[in-house]
Motif scaffolding. Sequence first.
Motif, mmCIF file in Angstrom:
data_model
loop_
_atom_site.group_PDB
_atom_site.id
_atom_site.type_symbol
_atom_site.label_atom_id
_atom_site.label_comp_id
_atom_site.label_asym_id
_atom_site.label_seq_id
_atom_site.Cartn_x
_atom_site.Cartn_y
_atom_site.Cartn_z
ATOM 1 N N VAL A 292 0.991 -30.575 -1.457
ATOM 2 C CA VAL A 292 0.195 -29.620 -0.685
ATOM 3 C C VAL A 292 -1.272 -29.793 -1.051
ATOM 4 N N ASP A 293 -2.126 -29.574 -0.071
ATOM 5 C CA ASP A 293 -3.567 -29.698 -0.273
ATOM 6 C C ASP A 293 -4.259 -28.444 0.236
ATOM 7 N N HIS A 294 -5.378 -28.125 -0.402
ATOM 8 C CA HIS A 294 -6.190 -26.992 0.022
ATOM 9 C C HIS A 294 -7.530 -27.525 0.508
ATOM 10 N N TRP B 110 -4.198 -24.153 3.351
ATOM 11 C CA TRP B 110 -3.192 -24.908 2.626
ATOM 12 C C TRP B 110 -2.407 -25.723 3.641
ATOM 13 N N ALA C 16 3.382 -24.696 -3.040
ATOM 14 C CA ALA C 16 2.172 -24.013 -2.576
ATOM 15 C C ALA C 16 2.017 -22.657 -3.249
ATOM 16 N N GLN D 204 -1.052 -21.117 -6.384
ATOM 17 C CA GLN D 204 -1.992 -20.020 -6.165
ATOM 18 C C GLN D 204 -2.599 -19.549 -7.483
#
Length: 277
Positions: free
Chosen positions: A18-20, A25, A51, A55
């Motif tokens: 996962v990428d932000h 996201w 994900a 956080q």
Amino acid sequence: MDARVEDSIHPFDAATRVDHRDSRWQGATSDDYHAFVGQFGGATAATLLRALMAQSERLGDPLAFTVNFCAPIAPGSFDLTPRLIKATRSTQHWGIELTQTDGDVAVFATAVFAQRRETWSHRPTEMPQTPSYEDAPVYSRAGVAASWVRQFEFRFVENEPSFGSGTQAGPASPHTKAWIGHSTPRTLDLLSLSAIADAFFARIFHVRGELLPIGTVSMTTYFHVDAADLAAEPITAVLGVADANVFHKSFSDQTGELWSPSGKLLATTHQITYFKA
């Protein structure tokens, strides 16, 4: 675009990355984890959990994790929207949605995170007697079209599936035992457990002896260990014990247990599955 596997990244970690970026996201499907229709649910579950664990407000490790599959995920990228719903002194309740270009929710999940503390402990349930991982034969996945199956190594010790014509005299047992790990060896963590919880072949395949249209509707996994517990006993495979109670009017249940080689119950899982037969 589908997730790309780099030499330095395990295929599972690449598929569940996962990428932000741009305040969003995001993740992507992987050809390595394709199922009959859409992506393998275990890979999707692990992506959602990854994900949530990323956080900054997250405290503790997952205790309970429920994933609801509303629709197949189309190949390509998707957006993830995590939200902290409620926090107490020892637990956090999170929600997360997976959407694609049309904005419709394809998958949504809830998770309870907990900060576990040392306290009184008792484990009355015992690991079933079974041959060891080393003594169990590797299951041949030849002829299985779904690519996700090739990402796991299965060593059945009870009720190996036989996907024939389904011509047996009557329904067979839904109960199975199998050692399960990543086909490319990887030390198991909480993300691995969340994926392997869905890696049992559909119970109706065993009962009917044939492949039929199926799909997981909802799956809940309860974690009985945290990250520190897993780190203290590094393992690459678990004993998966699965069963079912009822097949009725297009839906069936599935129960599962994931055991460490030393006999510790790591997680239990329950799901409801659609089938067409």
